[in-house]
Write a protein that holds these residues in place. Structure first.
Motif, short mmCIF file in Angstrom:
data_model
loop_
_atom_site.label_atom_id
_atom_site.label_comp_id
_atom_site.label_asym_id
_atom_site.label_seq_id
_atom_site.Cartn_x
_atom_site.Cartn_y
_atom_site.Cartn_z
N VAL A 131 1.41 -1.18 -0.34
CA VAL A 131 -0.07 0.01 -0.19
C VAL A 131 1.36 1.69 0.05
O VAL A 131 0.38 2.23 -0.99
N GLU A 132 2.45 1.39 0.73
CA GLU A 132 3.07 2.14 1.21
C GLU A 132 3.48 2.57 -0.53
O GLU A 132 3.81 3.47 -1.31
N GLU A 133 4.06 1.44 -1.41
CA GLU A 133 4.80 1.61 -2.72
C GLU A 133 3.07 2.42 -3.59
O GLU A 133 4.10 2.66 -4.54
N LEU A 134 2.04 1.71 -3.25
CA LEU A 134 1.13 1.96 -4.75
C LEU A 134 0.71 3.52 -4.20
O LEU A 134 0.58 4.35 -4.90
N LYS A 135 0.89 4.10 -2.68
CA LYS A 135 0.68 5.74 -2.68
C LYS A 135 2.30 6.18 -3.48
O LYS A 135 1.35 7.64 -3.68
N ILE A 136 2.97 5.94 -3.87
CA ILE A 136 4.21 6.95 -3.97
C ILE A 136 3.89 6.49 -5.18
O ILE A 136 3.91 7.84 -6.53
N TRP A 137 3.73 5.32 -6.00
CA TRP A 137 3.52 5.84 -7.42
C TRP A 137 2.23 6.50 -8.02
O TRP A 137 2.36 6.60 -9.39
N LEU A 138 0.53 5.90 -7.07
CA LEU A 138 -0.42 7.02 -7.22
C LEU A 138 -0.34 8.63 -7.54
O LEU A 138 -0.51 9.56 -8.29
N GLN A 139 1.05 9.14 -5.83
CA GLN A 139 1.50 10.55 -6.86
C GLN A 139 1.91 10.96 -7.37
O GLN A 139 1.66 12.11 -8.81
N GLN A 140 3.51 9.28 -8.00
CA GLN A 140 3.50 10.80 -9.39
C GLN A 140 2.80 9.94 -10.84
O GLN A 140 2.46 11.11 -11.63
N TYR A 141 1.82 9.12 -11.20
CA TYR A 141 0.85 8.64 -11.85
C TYR A 141 -0.01 9.75 -11.98
O TYR A 141 -1.06 10.27 -12.77
N LEU A 142 -0.61 10.46 -10.91
CA LEU A 142 -1.89 11.19 -10.58
C LEU A 142 -1.52 12.82 -10.97
O LEU A 142 -2.15 13.54 -11.68
N THR A 143 -0.07 12.85 -11.17
CA THR A 143 -0.01 14.64 -11.59
C THR A 143 -0.03 15.21 -12.32
O THR A 143 -0.83 15.83 -12.12
N ASP A 144 -0.45 14.62 -13.75
CA ASP A 144 -1.71 15.57 -14.98
C ASP A 144 -3.07 14.58 -15.20
O ASP A 144 -3.36 14.95 -15.58
#
Length: 61
Positions: free
Chosen positions: A35-48
């Motif tokens: 879940v922690e890794e997913l949070k990091i990925w989501l922050q990057q993925y959702l920037t645009d």
């Protein structure tokens, strides 16, 4: 399981309701460290993708 979750989230990112639904399922199924890794990925993925930014609130709760 984390990679599968990312794939699913990418595929449903066109619909914010569906994205949130899949995100909730993922949080229930993944291990805490994933879940922690997913949070990091989501922050990057959702920037645009501002329409999906609100889903990050669910992860902080």
């Amino acid at each position: 399981m984390l990679e599968y979750t990312k794939t699913v989230l990418k595929k449903v990112s066109f619909d914010s309701r569906l994205f949130l639904k899949e995100l909730k399922k993922a949080v229930e199924r993944l291990l805490p460290e994933e879940v922690e890794e997913l949070k990091i990925w989501l922050q990057q993925y959702l920037t645009d993708k501002p329409e999906l930014q609100q889903s990050l609130i669910y992860l902080k709760a």
